[in-house]
Scaffold this motif. Structure first.
Motif, short mmCIF file in Angstrom:
data_model
loop_
_atom_site.label_atom_id
_atom_site.label_comp_id
_atom_site.label_asym_id
_atom_site.label_seq_id
_atom_site.Cartn_x
_atom_site.Cartn_y
_atom_site.Cartn_z
N ARG A 124 -0.37 13.71 5.09
CA ARG A 124 -0.68 14.27 6.39
C ARG A 124 0.31 15.58 6.81
NH1 ARG A 124 -2.12 10.18 11.02
NH2 ARG A 124 -4.13 9.89 10.46
N THR A 136 0.64 -1.09 -0.19
CA THR A 136 -0.26 -0.09 0.04
C THR A 136 0.88 1.33 -0.01
OG1 THR A 136 -0.28 -0.65 2.35
CG2 THR A 136 -2.25 -0.51 0.82
N ASN A 137 0.23 2.37 -0.36
CA ASN A 137 0.96 3.67 -0.61
C ASN A 137 1.19 4.38 1.04
OD1 ASN A 137 -1.63 3.98 -0.14
ND2 ASN A 137 -1.79 5.98 -1.36
N VAL A 138 1.68 3.62 1.79
CA VAL A 138 1.82 4.16 3.23
C VAL A 138 2.64 5.54 3.26
CG1 VAL A 138 1.59 1.96 4.39
CG2 VAL A 138 3.73 2.66 3.33
N ALA A 174 -2.57 5.62 9.54
CA ALA A 174 -2.80 6.59 8.82
C ALA A 174 -3.50 6.21 7.44
CB ALA A 174 -1.51 7.46 8.49
N VAL A 175 -2.97 5.30 6.82
CA VAL A 175 -3.54 4.80 5.59
C VAL A 175 -4.89 4.32 5.59
CG1 VAL A 175 -3.37 2.91 3.98
CG2 VAL A 175 -1.28 3.83 5.13
N TYR A 217 0.38 2.20 9.22
CA TYR A 217 -0.69 1.79 8.59
C TYR A 217 -2.01 2.50 9.17
CZ TYR A 217 1.59 -1.73 5.81
OH TYR A 217 2.46 -2.53 5.09
N VAL A 220 0.51 8.32 2.08
CA VAL A 220 -0.29 9.07 3.15
C VAL A 220 0.14 9.73 4.34
CG1 VAL A 220 -1.81 8.18 4.89
CG2 VAL A 220 -1.85 6.80 2.89
N HIS A 221 1.31 9.17 4.64
CA HIS A 221 2.08 10.00 5.67
C HIS A 221 2.78 11.28 5.12
CE1 HIS A 221 2.26 7.38 9.13
NE2 HIS A 221 1.92 6.38 8.12
N GLU A 227 -7.23 7.32 5.90
CA GLU A 227 -7.21 7.72 4.74
C GLU A 227 -8.61 7.17 3.93
OE1 GLU A 227 -5.25 10.17 3.78
OE2 GLU A 227 -4.95 10.26 1.54
#
Lengths: 227, 472
Positions: free
Chosen positions: A198, A189-191, B320-321, B318, A194-195, B324
């Motif tokens: 944020r 996943t595109n972790v 945070a993911v 994870y 995402v961070h 989202e």
């Protein structure tokens, strides 16, 4: 920067040398271990890109060990098809500063070489990082932008710190995973995205200009827009 | 040099030990029967002679003659032999008719062939010279002893023959047993060598050394078979599953080279092909990593670790993911989770489970990451989601490489995530259970403790990332 590429595969070497020159670096090339060692030991380079398996009786590990034995501390990035964890550990133990496995994206190689060469030059421990109007105090762990305090989670702080230490450079997702989270695998996943997103919410969104930029097909870059 | 099979060697050793014990028995028997009789006879003759000589010294020749006659008449067994002769070779007393030829030439003890009362016999005698040219011969008829000795010799010879026969038979039996026991092992090994990996060594159920050997060999064969199966399955899957993205990349490139309208089109096609190839590389990397883990080469990196900060980090990464995606990641992690293992591998295994859970959970769903520590056992890391789950029929196959269930086909993925978790679990002496979370899937990664290791003191390792807890 002056960069030495020691790589016997003509296609890979040509691709790397061309790319580095396009990025504005002076690049020399050796296609076997003996010539590579000779050039590395007799000239001054800012970074060396080193294949592990080389013809000429001296492989990458031997070359690097010999170089380090001569107190030559030029930053070295291993570029190798030997991808096992133990191979990486061996490469880093022999004195390598970074390890990239083939096949690789050029953007990744470039980002790593530039980060590595810059790191080699950093002068003493810093207490404060500044990029544009963004300031980070490493002692009090406070972050301010345009004088306004920004509250960050510990992990967000480390992510921003990494970006600021590499300000003006491309930082890839893998580099962030390794540098900030100490993970040596690629999550599906595109972790990272995402961070970073944020972090942008806190660092960029309340302000008129963005500091964190996405570099297509490569990663991110923290850079103050020229006024 | 002659090469002997182990069976023959054991047979020969058996026969040699058998022969040696028979020989020792025979020597002892001989010494305690025939030898004893001989020694007793000699003692009797000595005592007799001593008595006569004393008599002679005390009372002279005539008294000696009297004594001899007295002893002869008192000799019930009729086995005594006496003879007293004067210098002119005349018999003065005794029970021999005449002196056997050549007797006087010898002094001391010897064996004498006699003819007494018309029959041949053997006597053990002692002959000595008395002052004045007299000779005294004292002896015992040992014909009975001789007969017994002959019988004993015969019996021992027979016994030796029988022992030789029995020893040979025993040796053959040992060799045969050996061959029969090992024949199955060697036949199995030969069959395996010829490619039949289903063969196993027969276990007799007696629980003896050979059974233990058979069980060990069978375990080894099972592991080899599993690995071979894995290799076969993986090569099939690689051929099959990698063909798709490679074919796609190839089609894009060919299409672009012949139909691209302009440079922008061409670049876009090349970039998409690059992405396809990156996918192929990712699959290769995952396969190599699983192979590396299964080979067990990384066990050297095992150490006592606290999983709590590691899991909190992952929950943070994870969480945070999940947010989202409009999902919730709830982490329930004790302050300290002592474990023994490879940090990086456990990290990746849990990351894979979280990747899956996030991928299959619906929007608004909750993913739970929890750890149970059972005293005396390793920690159990549970990742539970509320997605479609895996049908029971597919659960055992879900950890095979490239397996993708019906529900997973429409989502991106390589079908290698759970295979890697399984490999990590196996390397850590633990296991991976897939359970029904009703609805959803609950994956339990059970690790093992280090055998005999002191447990990490729970109170001494405080959580280092407490602030990152509860990303919900």
């Amino acid at each position: 920067m002056r960069i030495l590429v020691v790589e016997d595969d003509k296609d890979v070497a040509g691709f790397v040398v061309k790319g580095l020159r396009e990025a504005g670096h002076v690049t020399e090339h050796a296609d076997n271990g003996r010539d590579g060692l000779f050039m590395a030991a007799s000239e001054n380079f800012d970074a060396i890109v080193l294949d592990r398996m080389l013809p000429g009786g001296i492989d990458g590990l031997r070359l690097l060990e010999t170089l380090r034995a001569q107190a030559n501390n030029t930053p070295v990035l291993f570029l190798s098809a030997m991808a096992q964890v133990d191979d990486r550990v061996r490469g880093l133990k022999a004195g390598g500063d970074d390890y990239l496995t083939k096949p690789f994206a050029f953007a990744e190689l470039l980002a790593r070489v530039e980060a590595m060469a810059r790191r080699g030059k950093s002068e003493g421990p810093q207490t404060k990082l500044v990029t544009g109007d963004l300031e980070m105090d490493l002692l009090s762990r406070g972050v301010r932008r345009a004088g306004q305090k920004i509250d960050l989670q510990p992990r967000e702080f480390r992510l921003l710190e990494y970006l600021m230490r590499h300000a003006g450079q491309v930082v890839t997702r893998t580099m962030l995973l390794e540098g900030v989270w100490d993970y040596h695998f690629d999550p599906q996943t595109n972790v990272i995205d995402v961070h970073v997103s944020r972090l942008r919410q806190k660092v960029d969104k309340p302000f008129p200009s963005a500091l964190i930029h996405t570099v297509r097909n490569a990663g991110y870059m923290l850079r103050a827009e020229p006024q | 040099m002659l090469v002997l099979s182990a069976g023959v060697r054991f047979g020969i050793i058996y026969a040699a030990v058998f022969a040696l014990s028979i020989l020792a028995l025979a020597v002892f028997l001989w010494w305690s029967t025939a030898g004893l009789l001989d020694r007793q006879t000699e003692a009797a003759i000595n005592a007799d002679t001593q008595g006569l000589l004393e008599r002679y010294a005390d009372s002279g020749l005539l008294a000696l003659e009297d004594t001899i006659e007295q002893r002869l008449s008192g000799n019930v067994d009729d086995d005594a032999v006496y003879m007293l002769i004067d210098p002119a070779m005349h018999r003065l007393a005794g029970n021999l008719e005449r002196l056997p030829a050549g007797v006087l030439a010898e002094q001391g003890y010897y064996e004498l062939k006699l003819e007494r009362a018309g029959r041949h016999s053997i006597a053990q005698v002692q002959q000595l010279e008395l002052p004045g040219g007299f000779h005294l011969l004292v002896g015992r008829d040992v014909e009975v002893h001789a007969q017994m000795t002959r019988m004993l010799t015969d019996a021992l010879l027979w016994a030796a023959g029988v022992a030789l026969l029995l020893g040979t038979l025993g040796a053959l039996a040992v060799r045969g047993l050996f061959r029969i026991t090992l024949a199955d092992v060697s036949a199995t090994a030969a069959a395996i060598g010829a490619g039949d990996l289903t063969r196993r060594v027969r276990v007799s159920g007696r629980g003896d050394e050979f059974d233990r050997l058979a069980v060990t060999i069978n375990d080894m064969l099972s592991r080899i078979a599993r690995l071979m199966d894995g290799v076969r399955q993986v090569s099939n899957s690689i051929a099959h599953d990698l063909r798709t993205p490679i074919a796609r990349a190839r089609a894009r490139l060919e299409d672009a080279s012949s139909h691209a309208a302009g440079e922008a089109d061409l670049r876009a096609a090349i970039e998409r092909a690059e992405a396809d190839l990156d996918g192929v590389v990712a699959i290769f990397n995952a396969l190599l990593r699983i192979a590396e883990i299964e080979a067990g080469a990384r066990r050297s990196a095992f150490a006592d670790i606290d999983l709590a900060p590691l899991l909190l980090d992952l929950a943070d990464l994870y969480g945070a993911v999940a947010e989202e995606r409009g999902q919730t990641l709830a982490a329930d992690i004790p302050p300290a989770v002592p474990a023994f293992g490879d940090r990086e591998m456990i990290q990746q295994a849990v990351a894979n489970l979280l990747d899956n859970a996030l991928k299959f959970s619906p929007e608004g769903g909750t993913i739970r990451l929890a750890v149970q520590t059972v005293p005396g056992q390793g920690p159990r890391i549970t990742v539970a989601d509320g997605g479609p789950g895996i049908p029971e029929a597919d659960r055992t196959r879900a950890t095979e490489r490239f397996f993708r269930g019906e529900t997973a086909r429409s989502t991106p993925g390589s079908g290698l995530g759970l295979a890697m978790v399984q490999a990590v679990a196996t390397l850590h002496g633990g296991s991976l259970w897939l359970e029904d979370n009703a609805p959803g899937l609950r994956a339990v990664l059970a690790l093992n403790t280090r055998p005999g290791a002191p447990r990490v003191n729970a109170s001494s390792s405080a959580p280092q990332h407490g602030a990152a807890r509860g990303m919900a």
